[in-house]
Motif scaffolding. Structure first.
Motif, PDB file in Angstrom:
ATOM      1  N   UNK A 158     -14.480 -21.981  13.042  1.00 56.12           N
ATOM      2  CA  UNK A 158     -15.526 -20.953  13.089  1.00 56.12           C
ATOM      3  C   UNK A 158     -15.003 -19.683  13.740  1.00 56.12           C
ATOM      4  N   UNK A 159     -14.192 -19.856  14.793  1.00 51.68           N
ATOM      5  CA  UNK A 159     -13.619 -18.686  15.453  1.00 51.68           C
ATOM      6  C   UNK A 159     -12.780 -17.896  14.450  1.00 51.68           C
ATOM      7  N   UNK A 160     -12.011 -18.610  13.637  1.00 52.19           N
ATOM      8  CA  UNK A 160     -11.178 -17.931  12.642  1.00 52.19           C
ATOM      9  C   UNK A 160     -12.053 -17.222  11.614  1.00 52.19           C
ATOM     10  N   UNK A 161     -13.118 -17.911  11.164  1.00 59.46           N
ATOM     11  CA  UNK A 161     -14.012 -17.284  10.187  1.00 59.46           C
ATOM     12  C   UNK A 161     -14.686 -16.058  10.786  1.00 59.46           C
ATOM     13  N   UNK A 162     -15.096 -16.165  12.052  1.00 60.06           N
ATOM     14  CA  UNK A 162     -15.819 -15.053  12.674  1.00 60.06           C
ATOM     15  C   UNK A 162     -14.940 -13.811  12.807  1.00 60.06           C
ATOM     16  N   UNK A 163     -13.620 -13.996  12.705  1.00 62.49           N
ATOM     17  CA  UNK A 163     -12.714 -12.849  12.808  1.00 62.49           C
ATOM     18  C   UNK A 163     -12.387 -12.280  11.430  1.00 62.49           C
ATOM     19  N   UNK A 164     -13.004 -12.829  10.388  1.00 61.56           N
ATOM     20  CA  UNK A 164     -12.818 -12.288   9.045  1.00 61.56           C
ATOM     21  C   UNK A 164     -11.611 -12.833   8.308  1.00 61.56           C
ATOM     22  N   UNK A 165     -11.089 -13.971   8.770  1.00 56.52           N
ATOM     23  CA  UNK A 165      -9.906 -14.530   8.096  1.00 56.52           C
ATOM     24  C   UNK A 165     -10.263 -15.099   6.728  1.00 56.52           C
TER      25      UNK A 165
ATOM     26  N   UNK B  99     -16.125 -11.019   4.694  1.00 57.04           N
ATOM     27  CA  UNK B  99     -14.945 -11.031   5.560  1.00 57.04           C
ATOM     28  C   UNK B  99     -14.718  -9.665   6.200  1.00 57.04           C
ATOM     29  N   UNK B 109     -17.729 -17.552  21.771  1.00 54.31           N
ATOM     30  CA  UNK B 109     -18.462 -18.810  21.651  1.00 54.31           C
ATOM     31  C   UNK B 109     -18.658 -19.482  23.003  1.00 54.31           C
ATOM     32  N   UNK B 115      -7.331 -21.269  19.901  1.00 57.38           N
ATOM     33  CA  UNK B 115      -6.531 -22.194  19.098  1.00 57.38           C
ATOM     34  C   UNK B 115      -5.457 -22.823  19.970  1.00 57.38           C
ATOM     35  N   UNK B 131      -5.420 -10.476   9.499  1.00 53.53           N
ATOM     36  CA  UNK B 131      -6.578  -9.897   8.809  1.00 53.53           C
ATOM     37  C   UNK B 131      -6.394  -8.398   8.597  1.00 53.53           C
TER      38      UNK B 131
END
Lengths: 259, 268
Positions: A158-165, B99, B109, B115, B131
């Motif tokens: 989710x963290x990755x998605x929230x950054x637009x990845x 995106x 969060x 990570x 990104x």
């Protein structure tokens, strides 16, 4: 560096092993060794080649097999689950034979196959050996990777998605590395099982290490010596795999934050 | 020329950086959000308060589409966000737009979600490189500047598992800041922390608020919510039960429901 010093029980074990090997080396017959040196190295080479290529190819197949079971789309998930169940639920020996005797005997009937450049390969046992061992490894590891993908905490993705990845970037940079990290200890054992599965290819006339020792036993009429050497060779290979994974895990899993 | 057909968005608040209208969200039979409308403007610091299960985290997660709203309209950074039905599921119609917008909304969060296989510095560098296509050198320089800012410069080569919760959360804030987001969403940023570590994280957030950043903060820290926000939204059972400047919401005119909630939350 006190933890590096060997404890007494280890020293005793090492002494026993050295003594045992010395005893075997002096009391048993090893005069056949020079004659079969080339054959043994050739067989060893095929065993190692099969092990490395089938586990690499099988693992590459296992990644999508595991992924679609976790992420969908649903029809692919069912297909992947069916494949894994089928492969895991049937003997590898049967798979080897079905491919070699079944598939292999169908090819000559296809028009043009006998004339094609593929023909010399299709009459060899190793493509069938490679294929059978690859799909077998893929079947087992597909299931392992399913668990590994599912086990990566949702929040990290989710963290990755929230950054637009992009989903593919997430897979490549976060999800897959984290899944592989979790799966390394399992993979160690699975590779050793794969190593010990390779002798089955001897049943379709591929000359691996096991087949070579079979021939030696037939020709020399000796019982124990070739078997002992063969056992030693597989033991050493398994040990090398474990050592390699130990190093990998120290590099990779140290920071996983999991017990 | 006067127009007879008013464009549907003329009713919208065009300055709003986030605007939602009648947003609903159900999980199965349970309706968690029952028609929420709110808008946030540039420079707003909005505290979302309410008891557990009031829907405040779900609301925040709807804003960057980690949850897909079941109904309602959404405008993010001035762009309407269309939805479509696919296989019985509602989803954002334009994944690329999603995106692009997410890259401009930072999220922090409750569980940090750094990570674990990357160092702190690599965590902060990851999204700018992957990104935004920044060079590794530029991203590294920026990551170090941000880690300095949240007081973690000396720990940049550490892995998350070796850090305290407060350090991890400050690292996660730096990771969000690395994308230069126009809005920061905080989802209970201190709820998973030991009490003695809450202060260091709140100090960083307070610092960001004073800088004029647009932020939405879901929090249980009532004093903090009152101090840092220019607007407080009190959610109760999936509805906005009170809304306004902190002194008004927490002040003498507070509603009965809020009084009951504050009674249990102990305004410290």
């Amino acid at each position: 560096m006190t933890e590096r010093r060997l404890p007494p029980h280890r020293l005793a074990l090492i002494a026993a092993a050295v003594g045992g090997i010395a005893l075997l080396a002096t009391t048993l017959r090893w005069d056949w060794l020079p004659e079969y040196r080339e054959a043994i190295l050739g067989g060893l080479w095929l065993t190692l080649t099969l092990l490395v290529t089938t586990s690499v190819a099988g693992f590459l197949l296992a990644i999508p097999l595991g992924l679609v079971q976790v992420r969908g789309p649903r029809p692919l998930a069912w297909l992947a689950r069916g494949f894994c169940t089928l492969i895991r639920g049937t003997p590898l020996l049967l798979q080897v034979w079905l491919l070699y005797y079944g598939l292999g005997s169908l090819f000559p009937y296809l028009p043009g196959v006998r004339q094609s450049w593929l023909w010399p390969y299709l009459t060899d046992p190793w493509p069938y050996a490679f294929l059978a061992l690859t799909i077998s490894f893929a079947g087992y590891e597909g299931e392992v990777m399913r668990g590994a993908f599912a086990g990566v905490p949702k929040g990290e993705l989710e963290a990755a998605r929230s950054l637009g990845m992009h989903p593919f970037t997430i897979l490549r940079r976060i999800w897959l590395p984290r899944a592989v990290q979790r799966v390394l200890p399992t993979l160690n054992g699975e590779l050793i099982i794969q190593l010990k599965a390779t002798p089955l290819v001897a049943t379709i006339a591929a000359v691996d290490a096991y087949a070579v020792f079979g021939r030696i036993r037939q020709e020399t009429l000796m019982v124990y010596e070739p078997l002992l050497l063969m056992a030693l060779i597989y033991l050493v290979l398994a040990g090398l795999i474990t050592l390699a994974f130990g190093a990998l895990e120290r590099r990779w899993s140290r920071h996983s934050g999991e017990p | 020329m006067t127009t007879l057909h008013a464009a549907p968005h003329t009713a919208a608040d065009d300055d709003a950086i986030i605007e939602i209208r009648d947003l609903r969200k159900s999980f199965g039979q349970t309706e968690v959000l029952k028609g929420i409308s709110l808008s946030a403007h540039r420079g707003d610091v909005i505290s979302l308060i309410g008891s557990s299960g009031s829907g405040k985290s779900t609301l925040l997660r709807c804003l960057n589409l980690l949850e897909t709203p079941s109904a309602g309209t959404l405008r993010l950074l001035g762009e309407p966000l269309p939805f479509r039905e696919r296989g019985g599921q509602r989803e954002p119609a334009d994944r690329r737009q999603l995106r692009r917008l997410r890259a401009r909304l930072g999220m922090v969060f409750q569980g940090f979600n750094l990570w674990p296989h990357l160092t702190l510095e690599a965590n902060v560098m990851e999204a700018p490189v992957q990104v935004l296509g920044r060079s590794r050198d530029a991203a590294r320089a920026e990551a170090r500047r941000l880690l300095e800012r949240v007081g973690l410069h000396h720990l940049r080569d550490a892995y998350p598992a070796t850090l305290s919760g407060g350090q991890q959360q400050r690292g996660a804030i730096a990771r969000a800041l690395a994308m230069s987001p126009e809005v920061l969403l905080f989802d209970e940023p201190t709820s998973a922390l030991d009490p003695e570590l809450v202060g260091e994280v709140l100090a960083v957030i307070r610092d960001l608020a004073e800088e004029g950043r647009t932020m939405l903060i879901v929090t249980h820290e009532m004093q903090f919510a009152a101090d840092v926000a220019n607007r407080v939204i009190f959610l109760d059972q999936g509805e906005i039960a009170a809304e306004g400047p902190p002194d008004q919401v927490f002040g003498s005119t507070r509603t009965e429901r809020l009084t009951r909630f504050l009674g249990t939350a102990a305004l410290t």
